[in-house]
Design a protein around this motif. Structure first.
Motif, PDB file in Angstrom:
ATOM      1  N   LEU A 153      83.247  64.059  14.422  1.00 18.76           N
ATOM      2  CA  LEU A 153      83.226  62.610  14.590  1.00 18.76           C
ATOM      3  C   LEU A 153      84.030  61.918  13.479  1.00 18.76           C
ATOM      4  O   LEU A 153      83.778  60.770  13.125  1.00 18.76           O
ATOM      5  CB  LEU A 153      81.777  62.080  14.601  1.00 18.76           C
ATOM      6  CG  LEU A 153      81.523  60.769  15.353  1.00 18.76           C
ATOM      7  CD1 LEU A 153      81.762  60.922  16.838  1.00 18.76           C
ATOM      8  CD2 LEU A 153      80.089  60.276  15.119  1.00 18.76           C
ATOM      9  N   CYS A 154      85.004  62.676  12.956  1.00 17.01           N
ATOM     10  CA  CYS A 154      85.821  62.140  11.861  1.00 17.01           C
ATOM     11  C   CYS A 154      84.942  61.606  10.730  1.00 17.01           C
ATOM     12  O   CYS A 154      85.171  60.475  10.232  1.00 17.01           O
ATOM     13  CB  CYS A 154      86.779  61.062  12.371  1.00 17.01           C
ATOM     14  SG  CYS A 154      88.189  61.749  13.270  1.00 17.01           S
TER      15      CYS A 154
ATOM     16  N   CYS B 287      84.451  69.125  16.767  1.00 20.31           N
ATOM     17  CA  CYS B 287      84.650  67.740  16.353  1.00 20.31           C
ATOM     18  C   CYS B 287      83.570  67.342  15.357  1.00 20.31           C
ATOM     19  O   CYS B 287      82.403  67.683  15.527  1.00 20.31           O
ATOM     20  CB  CYS B 287      84.575  66.866  17.608  1.00 20.31           C
ATOM     21  SG  CYS B 287      84.071  65.177  17.302  1.00 20.31           S
TER      22      CYS B 287
ATOM     23  N   CYS C   9      90.639  59.523  17.326  1.00 22.68           N
ATOM     24  CA  CYS C   9      90.827  59.485  18.776  1.00 22.68           C
ATOM     25  C   CYS C   9      90.510  58.095  19.333  1.00 22.68           C
ATOM     26  O   CYS C   9      91.178  57.614  20.243  1.00 22.68           O
ATOM     27  CB  CYS C   9      89.959  60.545  19.449  1.00 22.68           C
ATOM     28  SG  CYS C   9      88.202  60.421  19.047  1.00 22.68           S
TER      29      CYS C   9
ATOM     30  N   THR D 170      89.038  68.156  20.941  1.00 27.04           N
ATOM     31  CA  THR D 170      88.806  67.330  22.122  1.00 27.04           C
ATOM     32  C   THR D 170      89.922  67.610  23.115  1.00 27.04           C
ATOM     33  O   THR D 170      91.020  68.008  22.716  1.00 27.04           O
ATOM     34  CB  THR D 170      88.736  65.825  21.773  1.00 27.04           C
ATOM     35  OG1 THR D 170      88.413  65.093  22.962  1.00 27.04           O
ATOM     36  CG2 THR D 170      90.052  65.317  21.221  1.00 27.04           C
TER      37      THR D 170
ATOM     38  N   CYS E 260      93.895  63.678  17.454  1.00 23.15           N
ATOM     39  CA  CYS E 260      92.968  64.620  16.844  1.00 23.15           C
ATOM     40  C   CYS E 260      93.706  65.848  16.328  1.00 23.15           C
ATOM     41  O   CYS E 260      93.459  66.323  15.228  1.00 23.15           O
ATOM     42  CB  CYS E 260      91.894  65.028  17.851  1.00 23.15           C
ATOM     43  SG  CYS E 260      90.680  66.173  17.186  1.00 23.15           S
TER      44      CYS E 260
ATOM     45  N   PRO F  29      87.113  56.844  14.090  1.00 27.51           N
ATOM     46  CA  PRO F  29      87.583  58.168  14.513  1.00 27.51           C
ATOM     47  C   PRO F  29      89.022  58.060  15.018  1.00 27.51           C
ATOM     48  O   PRO F  29      89.369  57.086  15.690  1.00 27.51           O
ATOM     49  CB  PRO F  29      86.627  58.542  15.640  1.00 27.51           C
ATOM     50  CG  PRO F  29      85.403  57.725  15.410  1.00 27.51           C
ATOM     51  CD  PRO F  29      85.876  56.451  14.780  1.00 27.51           C
TER      52      PRO F  29
HETATM   53  S1  SF4 Z   1      86.133  62.052  16.423  1.00 30.41           S
HETATM   54 FE1  SF4 Z   1      87.780  62.924  15.181  1.00 30.41          FE
HETATM   55  S2  SF4 Z   1      87.439  65.143  15.288  1.00 30.41           S
HETATM   56 FE2  SF4 Z   1      86.264  64.234  16.945  1.00 30.41          FE
HETATM   57  S3  SF4 Z   1      87.621  64.304  18.716  1.00 30.41           S
HETATM   58 FE3  SF4 Z   1      87.914  62.293  17.765  1.00 30.41          FE
HETATM   59  S4  SF4 Z   1      89.630  62.592  16.361  1.00 30.41           S
HETATM   60 FE4  SF4 Z   1      88.897  64.636  16.916  1.00 30.41          FE
END
Ligand code: SF4
Ligand code: SF4
Ligand code: SF4
Lengths: 271, 384
Positions: free
Chosen positions: A125-126, A123, A138, A48, A26, A136
């Protein structure tokens, strides 16, 4: 035509190794050095974290509420829930009132306190990666499949299956199923969520319902209020005119000096 | 130089010093960000500038809508002499609230966004609209003083013709956003301490603002009476005192009922930090002034009214700070104590309010002519 099913993430704490790959992914995605800030708390650079303060390492991130308090709070709709699931932020609309920070029941949004042109950080959620058909960052980075991405209803079914298959390893509750009306990010845990520092006393109705009650009263207050005030204006004006026409029989200052003790109640209709 | 003059000089230099220092801090804030001059954090995103400057500023300006309503809608003519000071206090109060917002908002250059970017579900959206509209209403209500001063008869006649609708609009807008300031906190169950979190917060905020508005009229009358060497009109003051008493009794009942219905009345006496703060706020700002005002002897005296007004204002400020700051400490697991720089900026805004009021009162017909005889000379010396 394909109907969009709202997506989400299922985080299974029983599988989490605490390796921090998700955090690194992230941070890298958002142009930061991979090494997170010490303390493992969400920050203006960590969307995160893996929180190590409890018996289990715990992921923290935005819950992407189905009816998010942050989005309902925002006066300019800089935060909004998208049909695909993510709750996204548009800095160009933002006033910087920080009502979203104040409102979020999970204490997720962070603010760039040391910037002259600050943004809210959380965040998303990408959302961009999802729109391009990806995962995403992560979720993709997790070596233990502790985070799973998919349509929320499928994730719930999967979570129920895991609990049913192995009731000794799992705490029976799915966190995010009902909290504040449900969230797109769901958690499974080996221990109670209380032990992991999750807010557990949250109502199962969306928080925005509570402000909606107040806002829905606005038209009524305006209507009834305008009517009432006009009536008062007309009646007291009439009374004044009548008194004037009747001449000094009833002097306007008849209530001076201070009349006998008042209870205070007689003023009620004034206030 | 007489002692009186010396004292004046001292306070004048103190005022200008505060203003200068405040301005310097504001410049720093815009160069370095909010974090550089405040103790705000992700746990306490709202601090003194929201809790005091905005919440209290708006509440204490409530005299603007109550007094205009009593005179122009309820036709209680005896209050006529205090309409203009109350409208001026309210107008300056709202201008200062907007200045405070510009300082506190992270991106104040987007202040106009709610005009075009709508989110009708947001309490903040409603408040932004109401504050903008009501400030405009107050400006129109106050414009009469300016027209009279300039001798613009036709403008004055026109302004007077619109008085009633303006006052109605003012009451409605005030009612909406005074209560909405309480509605902000409806989103925070479990965060705001149960002694304060209540579905009735909007109503409680509205009632307490009505009381605070009356209290401010008493405080402001006394201060300007002193500043301008003006005799207080006791019958008017006493009437306001009685109205304050009425509002406070209603407030006391509402607060008590609210605590009882929610079943937390017992917690008021369980000796916690929050309980003592609640006791302080209720005793100082509601019960004591009720006692003072319900004794005819005290209510008849300028000093009794002054004390009751001041206590109500103090209690009101403590209440707003409890709801916005201290009531959050337990759930945040953190404390917030304003940085000295935040306090100076807040002080500077209050000072600016006083100076602006004095200046306007010295130049425009704010007070009834009879009382104005000695105004210009002394007031100008102060603001020079
Ligand atoms: S969804 Fe994307 S922005 Fe959210 S924690 Fe995971 S990598 Fe980071
Ligand atoms: S967790 Fe907080 S920031 Fe995330 S969507 Fe819900 S209310 Fe908004
Ligand atoms: S800080 Fe920005 S995103 Fe958050 S509520 Fe205010 S305007 Fe909306």
């Amino acid at each position: 035509m394909k109907i969009i099913r709202p997506q989400g993430i299922l985080i299974d704490i029983t599988r989490c190794l605490g390796c921090g790959q998700c955090v690194e992914a992230c941070r890298t995605l958002h142009g930061q050095s991979p090494e997170p800030e010490p303390g493992a708390r969400l920050s203006a650079s960590d969307r995160t974290v893996v929180d190590e303060r409890y018996s289990q390492p715990v992921r923290r991130m935005c819950m992407h509420c189905l009816d998010p308090a942050c989005a309902s709070a925002c006066p300019v709709a800089a935060l909004r829930k998208t049909a695909a699931g993510p709750v996204v932020y548009d800095a160009s609309r933002c006033l910087g009132c920080r009502y979203c920070l104040q409102a979020c029941p999970f204490d997720v949004p962070r603010y760039e306190w040391d910037q002259p042109v600050p943004s809210v950080v959380k965040c998303d959620l990408c959302a961009d990666r999802l729109a391009a058909g990806g995962l995403p960052a992560c979720v993709e980075a997790c070596p233990a499949e502790a985070a799973q991405f998919g349509p929320r209803d499928e994730l719930i079914a999967e979570a129920r299956r895991r609990i049913a298959d192995d009731p000794t390893s799992y705490h029976p509750r799915i966190y995010g199923l009902e909290e504040v009306g449900g969230t797109s990010v769901l958690f499974l845990s080996p221990v109670s969520f209380e032990e992991l520092g999750f807010p557990t006393g949250l109502p199962s109705e969306p928080l925005p319902d509570r402000t909606a009650v107040a806002i829905e009263r606005v038209p009524g207050i305006v209507g009834v209020g305008a009517l009432f005030l006009s009536a008062v204006w007309w009646i007291t004006k009439r009374r004044e005119e009548v008194a004037r026409a009747e001449g000094p029989a009833e002097p306007p200052r008849r209530r001076r000096p201070d009349p006998p003790e008042t209870t205070g109640n007689e003023e009620e209709h004034h206030v | 130089m007489s002692e009186r003059n010396l004292r004046r000089r001292f306070w004048a230099s103190f005022a200008w010093l505060t203003l200068g220092l405040g301005l310097a801090i504001v410049i720093l804030r815009f160069q370095l960000g909010l974090g550089a001059v405040t103790n705000l954090s992700d746990q306490f995103p709202w601090g003194l500038w929201v809790g005091f400057d905005v919440l209290c500023g708006v509440g204490l300006a409530a005299g603007g809508f109550t007094i205009t309503a009593l005179v122009h809608l309820f036709h209680i003519r005896r209050l006529e002499p205090i309409v203009r000071p109350a409208v001026l206090t309210a107008f300056l109060g709202y201008v200062l609230v907007i200045v405070a917002l510009v300082i506190d908002l992270g991106r104040p250059w987007n202040l106009w966004h709610p005009l075009v970017m709508w989110n009708p579900r947001s309490v903040m959206f409603e408040v932004s609209w109401c504050v903008m509209l009501y400030t405009a209403v107050l400006a129109l209500e106050a414009s009469g003083m300016l027209f009279e001063h300039l001798g613009w008869r036709r403008a004055l006649t026109l302004q007077k013709a619109f008085t009633t609708p303006l006052v109605v609009a003012g009451v409605l807008l005030s009612t909406l956003h005074q209560s909405s300031l309480g509605a902000f906190y409806l989103l925070s169950p479990g965060k705001l301490h149960p002694l304060w979190y209540s579905a009735a917060l909007p109503l409680l905020f509205w009632i307490s603002s009505v009381a605070a508005g009356f209290a401010m009229v008493l405080v402001e009358s006394r201060l300007s009476g002193r500043a301008f060497g003006r005799e207080l009109e006791m019958p008017v003051q006493r009437l306001v005192g009685r109205m304050l008493l009425g509002a406070l009794v209603v407030l006391a009942l509402a607060r008590g009922l609210d605590l009882a219905v929610r079943g937390v009345l017992a917690h008021v006496f369980d000796g916690t930090y929050e309980a003592s703060l609640l006791q302080l706020e209720v005793t100082l700002g509601i019960l004591l002034p009720i006692v003072l005002l319900s004794h005819r002897r005290w209510r008849a005296r300028a000093s009794g009214l002054w004390a009751a007004g001041l206590l109500t204002v103090f209690g009101f400020v403590i209440h707003r700070l409890n709801v916005s700051i201290t009531g959050f400490e337990a759930s945040r697991g953190a404390t917030y104590i304003p940085a000295w720089t935040e306090i100076v900026v807040s002080l500077a805004l209050v000072t600016a309010g006083f100076l602006a009021f004095r200046w306007v009162a010295a130049h425009l017909p704010v007070f009834p002519p009879r009382a104005l005889a000695r105004v210009p000379d002394r007031a100008r010396r102060w603001t020079r």
